[in-house]
Design a protein around this motif. Structure first.
Motif, PDB file in Angstrom:
ATOM      1  N   PRO A 152      -0.247  10.663  -5.452  1.00 58.81           N
ATOM      2  CA  PRO A 152       0.105   9.204  -5.725  1.00 58.81           C
ATOM      3  C   PRO A 152      -0.748   8.296  -6.447  1.00 58.81           C
ATOM      4  CG  PRO A 152       0.256  10.140  -3.304  1.00 58.81           C
ATOM      5  CD  PRO A 152      -0.345  11.397  -4.147  1.00 58.81           C
ATOM      6  N   VAL A 153      -0.348   7.369  -6.678  1.00 62.07           N
ATOM      7  CA  VAL A 153      -1.157   6.357  -7.474  1.00 62.07           C
ATOM      8  C   VAL A 153      -2.320   5.712  -6.671  1.00 62.07           C
ATOM      9  CG1 VAL A 153      -1.299   4.372  -8.824  1.00 62.07           C
ATOM     10  CG2 VAL A 153       0.741   6.064  -8.966  1.00 62.07           C
ATOM     11  N   PHE A 154      -3.491   6.196  -7.038  1.00 61.65           N
ATOM     12  CA  PHE A 154      -4.698   5.531  -6.243  1.00 61.65           C
ATOM     13  C   PHE A 154      -4.895   4.043  -6.532  1.00 61.65           C
ATOM     14  CE2 PHE A 154      -5.569  10.058  -6.287  1.00 61.65           C
ATOM     15  CZ  PHE A 154      -5.800  10.203  -4.572  1.00 61.65           C
ATOM     16  N   TYR A 155      -5.252   3.255  -5.489  1.00 64.94           N
ATOM     17  CA  TYR A 155      -5.583   2.066  -5.620  1.00 64.94           C
ATOM     18  C   TYR A 155      -7.070   2.039  -6.314  1.00 64.94           C
ATOM     19  CZ  TYR A 155      -6.712  -3.097  -5.196  1.00 64.94           C
ATOM     20  OH  TYR A 155      -6.832  -4.298  -5.478  1.00 64.94           O
ATOM     21  N   GLN A 156      -7.266   1.650  -7.618  1.00 59.03           N
ATOM     22  CA  GLN A 156      -8.698   1.726  -7.958  1.00 59.03           C
ATOM     23  C   GLN A 156      -9.455   0.539  -7.985  1.00 59.03           C
ATOM     24  OE1 GLN A 156      -9.321   3.254 -11.955  1.00 59.03           O
ATOM     25  NE2 GLN A 156      -7.539   4.836 -11.807  1.00 59.03           N
ATOM     26  N   GLY A 157      -9.848   0.110  -6.560  1.00 57.80           N
ATOM     27  CA  GLY A 157     -10.714  -1.023  -6.343  1.00 57.80           C
ATOM     28  C   GLY A 157     -11.254  -0.839  -4.889  1.00 57.80           C
ATOM     29  N   THR A 158     -11.842  -1.741  -4.166  1.00 56.31           N
ATOM     30  CA  THR A 158     -12.299  -1.728  -3.022  1.00 56.31           C
ATOM     31  C   THR A 158     -11.312  -1.877  -1.834  1.00 56.31           C
ATOM     32  OG1 THR A 158     -12.827  -4.034  -2.899  1.00 56.31           O
ATOM     33  CG2 THR A 158     -14.626  -2.597  -3.849  1.00 56.31           C
ATOM     34  N   TYR A 159     -11.654  -1.207  -0.743  1.00 52.14           N
ATOM     35  CA  TYR A 159     -10.743  -1.542   0.520  1.00 52.14           C
ATOM     36  C   TYR A 159     -10.493  -3.124   0.624  1.00 52.14           C
ATOM     37  CZ  TYR A 159      -9.433  -1.250   5.637  1.00 52.14           C
ATOM     38  OH  TYR A 159      -8.642  -1.401   6.340  1.00 52.14           O
ATOM     39  N   SER A 160     -11.445  -3.900   0.293  1.00 49.02           N
ATOM     40  CA  SER A 160     -11.230  -5.457   0.633  1.00 49.02           C
ATOM     41  C   SER A 160     -10.113  -5.800  -0.376  1.00 49.02           C
ATOM     42  CB  SER A 160     -12.580  -6.245   0.550  1.00 49.02           C
ATOM     43  OG  SER A 160     -13.232  -5.995   1.506  1.00 49.02           O
ATOM     44  N   GLN A 161     -10.143  -5.317  -1.570  1.00 51.77           N
ATOM     45  CA  GLN A 161      -9.418  -5.715  -2.761  1.00 51.77           C
ATOM     46  C   GLN A 161      -8.011  -5.255  -2.332  1.00 51.77           C
ATOM     47  OE1 GLN A 161     -11.560  -4.120  -5.975  1.00 51.77           O
ATOM     48  NE2 GLN A 161     -12.471  -5.878  -6.631  1.00 51.77           N
ATOM     49  N   ALA A 162      -7.897  -4.106  -2.025  1.00 51.49           N
ATOM     50  CA  ALA A 162      -6.631  -3.467  -1.724  1.00 51.49           C
ATOM     51  C   ALA A 162      -5.892  -4.506  -0.406  1.00 51.49           C
ATOM     52  CB  ALA A 162      -6.866  -1.945  -1.112  1.00 51.49           C
ATOM     53  N   LEU A 163      -6.729  -4.590   0.383  1.00 48.71           N
ATOM     54  CA  LEU A 163      -6.218  -5.410   1.618  1.00 48.71           C
ATOM     55  C   LEU A 163      -5.615  -6.843   1.079  1.00 48.71           C
ATOM     56  CD1 LEU A 163      -8.789  -4.771   4.416  1.00 48.71           C
ATOM     57  CD2 LEU A 163      -6.256  -4.002   4.336  1.00 48.71           C
ATOM     58  N   ASN A 164      -6.285  -7.409   0.393  1.00 47.70           N
ATOM     59  CA  ASN A 164      -5.836  -8.541  -0.258  1.00 47.70           C
ATOM     60  C   ASN A 164      -4.545  -8.760  -1.124  1.00 47.70           C
ATOM     61  OD1 ASN A 164      -8.181 -10.074   0.769  1.00 47.70           O
ATOM     62  ND2 ASN A 164      -9.491  -9.904  -0.971  1.00 47.70           N
ATOM     63  N   ASP A 165      -4.644  -7.722  -1.765  1.00 46.12           N
ATOM     64  CA  ASP A 165      -3.328  -7.436  -2.775  1.00 46.12           C
ATOM     65  C   ASP A 165      -2.119  -7.249  -1.788  1.00 46.12           C
ATOM     66  OD1 ASP A 165      -4.830  -7.923  -4.974  1.00 46.12           O
ATOM     67  OD2 ASP A 165      -4.876  -5.933  -5.790  1.00 46.12           O
ATOM     68  N   ALA A 166      -2.520  -6.285  -0.971  1.00 41.87           N
ATOM     69  CA  ALA A 166      -1.187  -5.923   0.085  1.00 41.87           C
ATOM     70  C   ALA A 166      -0.732  -7.246   0.555  1.00 41.87           C
ATOM     71  CB  ALA A 166      -1.554  -4.939   0.978  1.00 41.87           C
ATOM     72  N   LYS A 167      -1.795  -8.025   1.018  1.00 43.06           N
ATOM     73  CA  LYS A 167      -1.334  -9.161   1.649  1.00 43.06           C
ATOM     74  C   LYS A 167      -0.669 -10.419   0.692  1.00 43.06           C
ATOM     75  CE  LYS A 167      -3.349 -12.994   4.618  1.00 43.06           C
ATOM     76  NZ  LYS A 167      -4.602 -13.484   5.574  1.00 43.06           N
ATOM     77  N   ARG A 168      -1.106 -10.265  -0.392  1.00 37.02           N
ATOM     78  CA  ARG A 168      -0.737 -11.422  -1.250  1.00 37.02           C
ATOM     79  C   ARG A 168       0.712 -10.861  -1.759  1.00 37.02           C
ATOM     80  NH1 ARG A 168      -4.452 -10.869  -4.701  1.00 37.02           N
ATOM     81  NH2 ARG A 168      -3.689  -9.419  -6.095  1.00 37.02           N
ATOM     82  N   GLU A 169       0.826  -9.443  -1.985  1.00 39.05           N
ATOM     83  CA  GLU A 169       2.192  -9.111  -2.559  1.00 39.05           C
ATOM     84  C   GLU A 169       3.072  -8.655  -1.343  1.00 39.05           C
ATOM     85  OE1 GLU A 169       1.121  -5.808  -4.941  1.00 39.05           O
ATOM     86  OE2 GLU A 169      -0.265  -6.908  -5.950  1.00 39.05           O
TER      87      GLU A 169
END
Length: 445
Positions: A152-169
């Motif tokens: 699977p495509v890994f999110y190449q960023g921090t856990y906080s950035q992944a949470l922010n992107d998931a919330k924003r998107e």
């Protein structure tokens, strides 16, 4: 009310100020101006930051926070699915299990005692997070080295950035915590996580973030999610305006079962994301309508100014291009004249060509960059600089060049350097009575 400010701002800044006020609905002109100044008058960044502030999302234009975004893990409606290890089967299986039991017990007991004693000697280094992005990228590289690039495509960023992107998107975020030493990790990664159906399902439905618990970033997330067993997966989504863990999958799980469990979690929580998407769509439609109205107003207001500005820019650009072309032409002519004079001086200073029957004489054939050939005789006792001066005096020779001997291939040191102020003679350079040398153009280097 805004007249004093309009006198201090440029026309473009005033237009951005009015547009930002219309897009955000802020009544205070001072607040609008401060926000735009903080973003260097980048209206897209300022509007996005204002929308993030209204939604409670950290600014995407600022560095991520040092600690992960708080995730609600105390929701009693969290779906948990725990897979137990299969029991031994048959006489052979139970015999192997009983024989290995004391060894496993001794190994894990000693490891626990060692880790417990180590904590008194030095603190756990995983508690200090210094490079969270580096931890994630390093894990991804080690994962691909061991299991290949089909995953699977890994999110190449921090856990906080992944949470922010998931919330924003408004997307699901699947978190995988990798236990390096766990006995089921290798089988899970090879047979489940890297299977074609699982990676297709994850890539099309959600963001996927993963890290090893042996790295500080993974260890910090492990402390936040409080997993009980490995392999561990957590499904996180925006629920009741909070990023919430809505599903936990622990233990070795097969590909088909994993897809079924993830589907169940998605279907059980889809209504939360659907309602949030509808609200955002309404807000976006309102913003688009206002933006279209503002754009039409600004186009009407600035049409004449834009025409005049472009006209002046074109005139200035033409003038600069003409001046640059003139200066370039003068420089080329001046350089040609200087070069011709230098070639003439070098030609006048060359020693005469020795007779062919001179015992100290050698004959050299030069191949120039334009494929023409020039032949001349020199003396073994002459310096290599004489060869360079002769070639420089020729009209066909470029301004900068080097002389190369083919066998063995080497560049002849014809010019003085700090290490060798006096170039060697032709004899010291190892030239023979008949030589073929090549001239290479260095003008563009």
């Amino acid at each position: 009310m805004a007249a004093p400010e309009e006198q201090e701002l440029s026309q473009a800044q005033t237009e951005k100020l009015l547009q930002f006020q219309d897009l955000t609905g802020l009544e205070s002109m001072d607040q609008c101006r401060r926000t735009l100044e903080q973003h260097n008058w980048n209206i897209e960044a300022a509007v996005q930051d204002r929308l993030n502030e209204q939604e409670g999302v950290p600014s995407v234009f600022n560095p991520p926070p040092a600690r992960p975004l708080q995730v609600n893990t105390g929701d009693h409606r969290v779906y948990s699915y725990i897979v137990s290890r299969p029991q031994p089967r048959g006489l052979l299986g139970w015999s192997y299990y009983l024989i290995m039991l004391p060894f496993r017990f001794t190994y894990y007991t000693l490891m626990d005692i060692f880790r417990f004693a180590l904590r008194f000697i030095r603190p756990d280094p995983r508690g200090r997070v210094t490079d969270p992005v580096g931890d994630v990228v390093s894990f991804i590289h080690s994962f691909e080295e061991k299991y290949g690039r089909s995953h699977p495509v890994f999110y190449q960023g921090t856990y906080s950035q992944a949470l922010n992107d998931a919330k924003r998107e408004l997307r699901y975020l699947l978190v995988y915590l990798h236990g390096d030493d766990h006995q089921d990790t290798d089988e899970f990664c090879r047979n489940t996580l890297c299977s074609e159906e699982v990676l297709t399902f994850i890539n099309t439905r959600m963001l996927f973030w993963a890290c090893s618990t042996s790295r500080p970033e993974g260890y910090r997330v492990s402390q936040a999610l409080r997993e009980n067993a490995y392999p561990f997966l957590a499904m996180i989504m925006l629920k009741d305006r909070k990023m919430t863990v809505v599903g936990r999958l622990e233990g070795l799980i097969q590909p088909e079962d994993l897809i079924n469990q993830l589907n169940f979690i998605i279907e059980a929580n889809q209504t939360y994301l659907t309602s949030e998407r509808l609200e955002r769509e309404e807000r976006n439609q309102t913003q688009v309508l206002r933006q279209q109205q503002d754009e039409a107003y600004l186009r009407s207001l600035s049409a004449d100014q834009e025409k005049e500005r472009k006209k002046k820019e074109e005139q200035e650009k033409r003038r600069q291009e003409e001046e640059a072309a003139r200066q370039t032409c003068l420089a080329k002519e001046r350089r040609k004249r200087i070069l011709a004079e230098e070639k003439e001086r070098k030609s006048e200073c060359l020693p005469p060509e020795p007779p062919q029957d001179d015992p100290d004489c050698l004959e050299i054939m030069f191949k120039l960059p334009n494929d023409t050939r020039v032949k001349r005789r020199f003396l073994f006792s002459q310096s290599l600089s004489v060869i360079h001066d002769f070639l420089f005096s020729l009209k066909e020779t470029p301004e900068k060049f080097e002389i190369v001997m083919n066998l063995p291939r080497r560049v002849l040191p014809c010019l003085p350097t700090d290490e060798q102020p006096n170039p060697p003679t032709l004899k010291e350079a190892g030239l023979n009575r008949f030589e073929m040398l090549y001239v290479q153009d260095l003008t563009d280097e």
